[in-house]
Scaffold this motif. Structure first.
Motif, PDB file in Angstrom:
ATOM      1  N   GLU A 106      55.402 136.488  19.388  1.00 39.43           N
ATOM      2  CA  GLU A 106      54.930 135.160  19.963  1.00 39.43           C
ATOM      3  C   GLU A 106      53.797 135.429  21.222  1.00 39.43           C
ATOM      4  O   GLU A 106      52.867 134.880  20.864  1.00 39.43           O
ATOM      5  N   HIS A 107      53.686 136.248  22.036  1.00 40.17           N
ATOM      6  CA  HIS A 107      52.677 136.435  23.025  1.00 40.17           C
ATOM      7  C   HIS A 107      51.529 136.779  22.239  1.00 40.17           C
ATOM      8  O   HIS A 107      50.345 136.463  22.631  1.00 40.17           O
ATOM      9  N   ALA A 108      51.543 137.763  21.408  1.00 40.63           N
ATOM     10  CA  ALA A 108      50.182 138.433  20.610  1.00 40.63           C
ATOM     11  C   ALA A 108      49.636 137.144  19.675  1.00 40.63           C
ATOM     12  O   ALA A 108      48.397 136.812  19.859  1.00 40.63           O
ATOM     13  N   LEU A 109      50.466 136.014  19.418  1.00 38.82           N
ATOM     14  CA  LEU A 109      49.893 135.084  18.428  1.00 38.82           C
ATOM     15  C   LEU A 109      49.143 134.068  19.559  1.00 38.82           C
ATOM     16  O   LEU A 109      48.321 133.580  19.103  1.00 38.82           O
ATOM     17  N   LYS A 111      48.037 134.477  22.294  1.00 36.72           N
ATOM     18  CA  LYS A 111      46.749 135.114  22.764  1.00 36.72           C
ATOM     19  C   LYS A 111      45.621 135.196  21.780  1.00 36.72           C
ATOM     20  O   LYS A 111      44.636 134.606  22.285  1.00 36.72           O
ATOM     21  N   LEU A 112      45.861 135.198  20.453  1.00 31.39           N
ATOM     22  CA  LEU A 112      44.986 134.911  19.268  1.00 31.39           C
ATOM     23  C   LEU A 112      44.682 133.557  19.359  1.00 31.39           C
ATOM     24  O   LEU A 112      43.512 133.138  19.191  1.00 31.39           O
ATOM     25  N   GLU A 113      45.552 132.486  19.711  1.00 31.47           N
ATOM     26  CA  GLU A 113      45.260 131.058  19.625  1.00 31.47           C
ATOM     27  C   GLU A 113      44.272 130.841  20.833  1.00 31.47           C
ATOM     28  O   GLU A 113      43.325 130.403  20.630  1.00 31.47           O
ATOM     29  N   LYS A 116      40.807 132.164  20.178  1.00 26.95           N
ATOM     30  CA  LYS A 116      40.151 131.196  19.045  1.00 26.95           C
ATOM     31  C   LYS A 116      39.621 129.875  20.023  1.00 26.95           C
ATOM     32  O   LYS A 116      38.453 129.263  19.750  1.00 26.95           O
ATOM     33  N   LEU A 119      36.541 130.622  21.741  1.00 25.74           N
ATOM     34  CA  LEU A 119      35.428 131.076  20.744  1.00 25.74           C
ATOM     35  C   LEU A 119      34.776 129.534  20.405  1.00 25.74           C
ATOM     36  O   LEU A 119      33.682 129.291  20.037  1.00 25.74           O
TER      37      LEU A 119
END
Lengths: 121, 248
Positions: A106-109, A111-113, A116, A119
């Motif tokens: 959950e944490h890694a996803l 961070k990805l959001e 994004k 950007l």
């Protein structure tokens, strides 16, 4: 029968049980031990205390169960309790591992959001 | 692009652990890939590598998952599947970061999914018997799994340890719910079949890894066999019991 458990050792086991109980309580008060785990330990200490005070208890229970050598009952009960508690810890550990895995993902996803979003803006 | 009227989204999940020598090449090869009617996204998942895998990924793409704690290949792949579910992908494909999986076969692999002929497609090294065939020890392990799976499920999967596999939307839902952490491939086959998903194998030619080491060393191969055997057996029993409960 009166001399099976000498007075000295009786006093020692009562003090030992009380000290152990005090130690458990202190851990709970300090917040180092969760209540649900402490229940097992408090029950164990109470049991120790009962047999420390009730001098002939061990012999009577052992005879009732048909155990010839009374101290063997202590070992049997202790080993049984330890095994049960270890299994309980393994179950807890497995649950924690799953929770850590879910949290990590959950944490890694998230961070990805976030990356994004950054950007895009 | 409106050739067929359907534009399917494919997520390529690339689990990597200490793959600094391979991951760059893999990402380059994948960026060259184009399949008509399919929108392809590559998502590397860095499973807490100890080398420069993360820097290597960063220099190629902004879209990556960086796990703060090592989860094992199953946990890494599942992160990718969870991303696919969240972002509404139609298909997800596992592509190992070590460069053993051939990019040219990706189209073949998703074809049965596009044609609705299967829910899961596995690329098998042993159907064509070409290219990298793995070591003798590993092959005998795979033979053993083939027998166990045939006994339990009645289906033959020639390469149950192959991580080169594509799954559809229905399967993504299943694996987001549960996926084994370590050595997940053979166990996942049981999971798929017991969830009444159709599994299809297609022949692929794989390469030997170019750099780095496999996740399974010789010392851990006995542990691997035991862990996977238990995993297969228990997931079978669990799902069997669940299935019975549901029908009652």
């Amino acid at each position: 029968m009166e001399n099976v458990v000498p007075f000295k050792i009786q006093l020692l086991s009562i003090i030992g049980s009380l000290l152990f109980m005090f130690f458990i309580f202190r851990l709970i008060v300090k917040g180092k031990l969760r209540e649900e785990y402490s229940i097992v330990w408090i029950a164990c200490t109470l049991l120790l205390l009962v047999f420390a005070i009730w001098r002939n208890g061990l012999d009577i229970v052992a005879k009732m169960l048909g155990i010839y050598y009374a101290p063997a009952l202590i070992f049997l009960a202790a080993i049984f309790a330890i095994i049960i508690f270890l299994v309980h810890l393994s179950v807890t550990n497995s649950r924690l591992q799953k929770q850590i895995k879910d949290l990590t993902q959950e944490h890694a996803l998230m961070k990805l959001e976030l990356e994004k979003k950054k950007l895009e803006s | 692009m409106e050739r067929t009227g359907i534009n399917k989204k494919l997520l390529i999940v690339i689990p990597c652990y200490n793959e600094q020598g391979n991951i760059g090449k893999v990402l380059n090869a994948l960026s060259q890939l184009s399949i008509p009617g399919v929108e392809i996204t590559a998502l590397p998942v860095n499973d807490c590598s100890k080398d420069n895998t993360l820097e290597e990924i960063r220099s190629h793409t902004h879209l990556y998952v960086n796990l703060p704690v090592n989860l094992g290949i199953g946990g890494a792949v599942q992160s990718g599947y969870k991303y696919a579910k969240k972002n509404g992908y139609d298909m997800a494909l596992q592509f190992d970061g070590d460069g053993q999986h051939p990019v040219e076969y990706i189209h073949e692999l998703i074809k049965p999914l596009l044609e609705d002929k299967a829910n899961v497609v596995i690329g098998s090294r042993f159907l064509a018997k070409e290219g990298f065939q793995s070591s003798y020890l590993r092959r005998s392990g795979i033979n053993y799994f083939r027998r166990v799976i045939r006994m339990l499920l009645g289906i033959t999967i020639s390469d149950s340890t192959s991580g080169f596999r594509a799954i559809d939307k229905k399967t993504i839902d299943v694996v987001c719910n549960y996926y084994p952490d370590t050595y997940p491939e053979p166990e996942a086959i049981i999971l798929y079949h017991m969830n009444s998903l159709v599994i299809k194998e297609i022949p692929v030619v794989m390469k030997a890894r170019e750099s780095g080491t496999s996740s399974i060393g010789t010392f851990s191969s006995i542990y691997y066999m035991m862990k996977v055997s238990l995993g297969i057996l228990f997931i079978y029993i669990r799902l069997k019991a669940n299935g019975k409960r549901r029908t009652i």
